[in-house]
Design an enzyme around this catalytic site. Structure first.
Site, PDB file in Angstrom:
ATOM      1  N   ASN A 143       1.323  58.428 -31.072  1.00  0.00           N
ATOM      2  CA  ASN A 143       0.779  57.358 -31.901  1.00  0.00           C
ATOM      3  C   ASN A 143       1.019  57.788 -33.343  1.00  0.00           C
ATOM      4  O   ASN A 143       0.230  58.518 -33.924  1.00  0.00           O
ATOM      5  CB  ASN A 143      -0.713  57.201 -31.568  1.00  0.00           C
ATOM      6  N   ARG A 177       3.419  54.275 -29.416  1.00  0.00           N
ATOM      7  CA  ARG A 177       2.785  53.099 -30.008  1.00  0.00           C
ATOM      8  C   ARG A 177       3.756  52.543 -31.044  1.00  0.00           C
ATOM      9  O   ARG A 177       4.201  53.274 -31.925  1.00  0.00           O
ATOM     10  CB  ARG A 177       1.483  53.495 -30.694  1.00  0.00           C
ATOM     11  N   HIS A 191      -3.318  46.097 -33.336  1.00  0.00           N
ATOM     12  CA  HIS A 191      -4.331  46.849 -32.566  1.00  0.00           C
ATOM     13  C   HIS A 191      -4.512  46.241 -31.176  1.00  0.00           C
ATOM     14  O   HIS A 191      -5.569  46.376 -30.555  1.00  0.00           O
ATOM     15  CB  HIS A 191      -5.714  46.845 -33.252  1.00  0.00           C
ATOM     16  N   ARG A 239      -6.906  48.786 -47.333  1.00  0.00           N
ATOM     17  CA  ARG A 239      -6.313  47.442 -47.413  1.00  0.00           C
ATOM     18  C   ARG A 239      -7.373  46.391 -47.712  1.00  0.00           C
ATOM     19  O   ARG A 239      -8.489  46.477 -47.202  1.00  0.00           O
ATOM     20  CB  ARG A 239      -5.614  47.100 -46.085  1.00  0.00           C
ATOM     21  N   GLU A 273      -6.500  54.015 -27.042  1.00  0.00           N
ATOM     22  CA  GLU A 273      -5.147  53.448 -27.123  1.00  0.00           C
ATOM     23  C   GLU A 273      -4.153  54.325 -26.375  1.00  0.00           C
ATOM     24  O   GLU A 273      -3.236  53.828 -25.726  1.00  0.00           O
ATOM     25  CB  GLU A 273      -4.725  53.334 -28.595  1.00  0.00           C
TER      26      GLU A 273
HETATM   27  C1  LIG Z   1      -1.988  48.105 -37.311  1.00  0.00           C
HETATM   28  C2  LIG Z   1      -2.918  49.043 -37.982  1.00  0.00           C
HETATM   29  O1  LIG Z   1      -3.591  48.678 -38.902  1.00  0.00           O
HETATM   30  O2  LIG Z   1      -2.965  50.295 -37.480  1.00  0.00           O
HETATM   31  P1  LIG Z   1      -3.858  51.511 -38.027  1.00  0.00           P
HETATM   32  O3  LIG Z   1      -5.281  51.110 -37.895  1.00  0.00           O
HETATM   33  O4  LIG Z   1      -3.471  52.647 -37.119  1.00  0.00           O
HETATM   34  O5  LIG Z   1      -3.456  51.724 -39.458  1.00  0.00           O
HETATM   35 MG   LIG Z   2      -6.272  53.635 -35.075  1.00  0.00          MG
END
Ligand SMILES: CC(=O)OP(=O)(O)O
Ligand SMILES: [Mg+2]
Ligand SMILES: Nc1ncnc2c1ncn2[C@@H]1O[C@H](COP(=O)(O)OP(=O)(O)O)[C@@H](O)[C@H]1O
Length: 423
Positions: free
Chosen positions: A21, A106, A195, A256, A399
């Site tokens: 992953n 992944r 996710h 983010r 996961e």
């Molecule tokens: C798609 C995504 O946001 O993955 P991660 O939470 O691993 O950054």
């Molecule tokens: Mg994660």
């Protein structure tokens, strides 16, 4: 739950799967024995590319048992995988093992094409590369992982399991943005969701916790890790999710922004003179909790709140307010909700987030029992009072297990009969 037979892939007796992953600055890996789905070794390489990289490797079987740690710079994902392979090899679990049936990766963005796991060939790899612009933090790391693993074991099947796959059941009215259809279609602009492996696993486990089949229940899953997303799952199928074309839309995340007015982007470009790349970096890397208060770790934010820090408190409130909006919206989308389920780093560990996210939602049937919410456990559990109209639950995600099961099932199908994907 059906257990694969020892036939493993190809009747060769190979029954182990290595799962990679690869994230933007970390690699998590697990080696699993698919006969009984136990983990043989787990590891994490974090802060890749920094001076302070760290590898933590834990063998879970044999004489090598015991956590090992390495610190010091690990330059890139290739070096990270090499280091992980060395640790596995030190326990006799290296990539040269004849018992290894496949490597499962992944892969975050699978676009429109990949609705199921696939065995990776050059053409599949090319398509994953084409999708880099819509998963700029993730697909490049996934690709490096695949390329490095292929170099190490060119003969071994490598399988891609996509974050987007579970969301391909979303109805068209949920997947489409309300923008000009020709433009959207020409550039494949739509909501894909991410996710998915976690949302699939957790929604199934939640049904199990309720003593029902996935087909019988409607659940809202809140995957709150560094990246965070919500999904509405009706009868085992995803009908709505909060991430979109890229993993930027939706909830407030570690770095983010989640939802913003799209006009923020061109305003910053026109008025603040920022380039597209600068706005991209701002929204993906310098926003969310870190942008709001300088920290993206919920533990640290709670600690600061306890010390009376107002910026941390506001960041927490914004995070929780967004969650609450999605719980309400997805309750409306589903019509009837059987469970709201928290998972991933924040969801599994932060009782204050869980409590605050459902506070005031009694009219929707949602309440949390303070004592149950305070329990720390690795097991799926209910945190709503008994008799509550809607169950509130914590279900640890896995996961890596889900990827291993899908990988093993696919490799088996390709080469001969093996056990099936689990429930
Ligand atoms: C798609 C995504 O946001 O993955 P991660 O939470 O691993 O950054
Ligand atoms: Mg994660
Ligand atoms: N004990 C804890 N209490 C509160 N939050 C936690 C705890 N442990 C981890 N977290 C949160 O979980 C986040 C990591 O979640 P995780 O699901 O491992 O993320 P990812 O897989 O995206 O890297 C951390 O950034 C932190 O905010």
């Amino acid at each position: 739950m059906t257990t694969p037979t020892t036939e493993g892939s190809a009747g060769t007796g190979a029954y182990r799967v290595l799962v990679l992953n690869s994230g933007s600055s970390s690699v998590k890996y697990q080696l699993l024995d698919m006969n009984d789905r136990t983990r043989l070794a787990v590891g994490l390489v974090e802060r890749i590319g920094e001076e302070t990289s760290r590898l933590v490797h834990t063998p879970l079987v044999g004489s090598g048992a015991g956590r090992r740690e390495r610190t010091g710079p690990i330059a890139d994902h290739r070096a990270a995988l090499k280091a992980a392979e060395e640790e596995l090899a030190a326990d006799g679990l290296g990539l040269d093992s004849p018992q290894l049936a496949a490597i499962g990766h992944r892969v975050v963005h699978g676009g429109l094409r990949f609705t199921e796991p696939v065995v990776i060939d050059d053409e599949v790899l090319k398509e994953i590369e084409r999708l880099v612009p819509v998963a700029p933090l993730h697909n490049p790391a996934n690709i490096t992982g695949i390329r490095t693993a292929r170099t190490m074991r060119p003969d071994l099947p490598q399988v891609a399991v996509f974050d987007t796959a579970f969301h391909t059941t979303m109805p068209e009215y949920a997947a489409r943005y309300a923008i000009d259809t020709e433009t959207a279609d020409a550039h494949r602009i739509r909501r894909y969701g991410f996710h998915g492996t976690s949302h699939a696993y957790v929604s199934r486990k939640a049904a199990e916790l309720l003593g029902r089949t996935p087909e019988e229940v409607n659940v809202v899953v809140l995957h709150l890790g560094n990246g965070a997303s919500a999904s509405a799952v009706a009868g085992g199928r995803c009908v709505e999710t909060s991430m979109g074309l890229t993993p930027l839309e939706g909830l407030v995340m570690g770095t983010r922004s989640g939802d913003v007015d799209p006009a923020v982007t061109f305003h910053l470009m026109r008025v603040a003179g920022m380039s597209a790349d600068e706005v991209d970096a701002l929204l993906n890397k310098k926003s969310g909790l870190v942008g709001l208060c300088g920290d993206n770790d919920m533990r640290e934010i709670r600690r600061r709140i306890d010390e009376g820090d107002e910026r941390a408190a506001l960041a927490f409130d914004i995070y929780v307010h967004r969650l609450k909006k999605y719980i309400g919206a997805y309750s409306a989308v589903l019509g009837r909700v059987d469970a709201v389920v928290f998972t991933a780093g924040v969801g599994e560990n932060s009782a204050p987030v869980r409590e605050a996210a459902v506070a005031g939602l009694e009219e929707l049937g949602l309440t949390v029992d303070a004592d149950l919410n305070g329990v720390r456990s690795d097991e799926p559990r209910l945190i709503s009072p008994s008799g509550a109209r809607v169950a509130v639950a914590v279900v640890p995600t896995d996961e890596e297990l889900e990827i291993a099961v899908q990988t093993f099932a696919l490799v088996g199908q390709a080469r001969g009969p093996v056990g099936q994907a689990h429930n």
